[in-house]
Design a protein around this motif. Sequence first.
Motif, PDB file in Angstrom:
ATOM      1  N   THR A  75     -44.102 -43.393   3.218  1.00 45.53           N
ATOM      2  CA  THR A  75     -43.710 -44.459   4.123  1.00 45.53           C
ATOM      3  C   THR A  75     -42.195 -44.427   4.335  1.00 45.53           C
ATOM      4  O   THR A  75     -41.473 -43.808   3.551  1.00 45.53           O
ATOM      5  CB  THR A  75     -44.096 -45.823   3.533  1.00 45.53           C
ATOM      6  OG1 THR A  75     -43.337 -46.009   2.336  1.00 45.53           O
ATOM      7  CG2 THR A  75     -45.581 -45.910   3.244  1.00 45.53           C
ATOM      8  N   PRO A  76     -41.737 -45.091   5.391  1.00 53.58           N
ATOM      9  CA  PRO A  76     -40.277 -45.170   5.580  1.00 53.58           C
ATOM     10  C   PRO A  76     -39.557 -45.774   4.370  1.00 53.58           C
ATOM     11  O   PRO A  76     -38.427 -45.421   4.086  1.00 53.58           O
ATOM     12  CB  PRO A  76     -40.133 -46.062   6.805  1.00 53.58           C
ATOM     13  CG  PRO A  76     -41.405 -45.906   7.551  1.00 53.58           C
ATOM     14  CD  PRO A  76     -42.461 -45.694   6.489  1.00 53.58           C
ATOM     15  N   VAL A  77     -40.231 -46.669   3.660  1.00 47.97           N
ATOM     16  CA  VAL A  77     -39.631 -47.267   2.474  1.00 47.97           C
ATOM     17  C   VAL A  77     -39.347 -46.183   1.440  1.00 47.97           C
ATOM     18  O   VAL A  77     -38.293 -46.147   0.817  1.00 47.97           O
ATOM     19  CB  VAL A  77     -40.546 -48.367   1.881  1.00 47.97           C
ATOM     20  CG1 VAL A  77     -40.019 -48.849   0.547  1.00 47.97           C
ATOM     21  CG2 VAL A  77     -40.694 -49.516   2.857  1.00 47.97           C
ATOM     22  N   GLN A  78     -40.293 -45.256   1.281  1.00 44.02           N
ATOM     23  CA  GLN A  78     -40.116 -44.174   0.319  1.00 44.02           C
ATOM     24  C   GLN A  78     -38.938 -43.286   0.719  1.00 44.02           C
ATOM     25  O   GLN A  78     -38.159 -42.862  -0.128  1.00 44.02           O
ATOM     26  CB  GLN A  78     -41.391 -43.348   0.228  1.00 44.02           C
ATOM     27  CG  GLN A  78     -41.465 -42.496  -0.998  1.00 44.02           C
ATOM     28  CD  GLN A  78     -42.862 -41.979  -1.228  1.00 44.02           C
ATOM     29  OE1 GLN A  78     -43.706 -42.015  -0.337  1.00 44.02           O
ATOM     30  NE2 GLN A  78     -43.115 -41.489  -2.407  1.00 44.02           N
ATOM     31  N   VAL A  79     -38.792 -43.024   1.997  1.00 46.27           N
ATOM     32  CA  VAL A  79     -37.664 -42.223   2.483  1.00 46.27           C
ATOM     33  C   VAL A  79     -36.360 -42.955   2.178  1.00 46.27           C
ATOM     34  O   VAL A  79     -35.392 -42.341   1.717  1.00 46.27           O
ATOM     35  CB  VAL A  79     -37.806 -41.920   3.987  1.00 46.27           C
ATOM     36  CG1 VAL A  79     -36.550 -41.253   4.522  1.00 46.27           C
ATOM     37  CG2 VAL A  79     -39.029 -41.047   4.243  1.00 46.27           C
ATOM     38  N   ASN A  80     -36.334 -44.251   2.391  1.00 45.37           N
ATOM     39  CA  ASN A  80     -35.134 -45.032   2.077  1.00 45.37           C
ATOM     40  C   ASN A  80     -34.796 -44.963   0.590  1.00 45.37           C
ATOM     41  O   ASN A  80     -33.631 -44.866   0.213  1.00 45.37           O
ATOM     42  CB  ASN A  80     -35.299 -46.486   2.514  1.00 45.37           C
ATOM     43  CG  ASN A  80     -35.207 -46.651   4.003  1.00 45.37           C
ATOM     44  OD1 ASN A  80     -34.644 -45.822   4.704  1.00 45.37           O
ATOM     45  ND2 ASN A  80     -35.784 -47.733   4.491  1.00 45.37           N
ATOM     46  N   TYR A 104     -41.838 -33.631   2.912  1.00 44.37           N
ATOM     47  CA  TYR A 104     -42.278 -34.774   3.704  1.00 44.37           C
ATOM     48  C   TYR A 104     -42.048 -34.517   5.195  1.00 44.37           C
ATOM     49  O   TYR A 104     -42.935 -34.724   6.024  1.00 44.37           O
ATOM     50  CB  TYR A 104     -41.539 -36.036   3.258  1.00 44.37           C
ATOM     51  CG  TYR A 104     -41.803 -37.235   4.121  1.00 44.37           C
ATOM     52  CD1 TYR A 104     -43.012 -37.912   4.043  1.00 44.37           C
ATOM     53  CD2 TYR A 104     -40.848 -37.693   5.024  1.00 44.37           C
ATOM     54  CE1 TYR A 104     -43.261 -39.020   4.839  1.00 44.37           C
ATOM     55  CE2 TYR A 104     -41.085 -38.792   5.818  1.00 44.37           C
ATOM     56  CZ  TYR A 104     -42.293 -39.447   5.726  1.00 44.37           C
ATOM     57  OH  TYR A 104     -42.536 -40.527   6.516  1.00 44.37           O
TER      58      TYR A 104
END
Length: 56
Positions: free
Chosen positions: A2-7, A42
């Motif tokens: 998820t974008p949260v994981q990328v952050n 990813y």
Amino acid sequence: MTPVQVNEWLDEYNDYMLLYNMFGDQTYLIEVEEILKSMEKYIGRMLMLEKFKHAL
């Protein structure tokens, strides 16, 4: 992923680079390399999914 994981990866990357620049310990660079590998995998998966979607 998820974008949260990328952050989180980006936050960790910045933290480890700061620690490396402050202390010069190679251990921090090893962590940075692992984070970059994870992000590359990813991105590769996301690009494959995009190609697949356009092929349909």
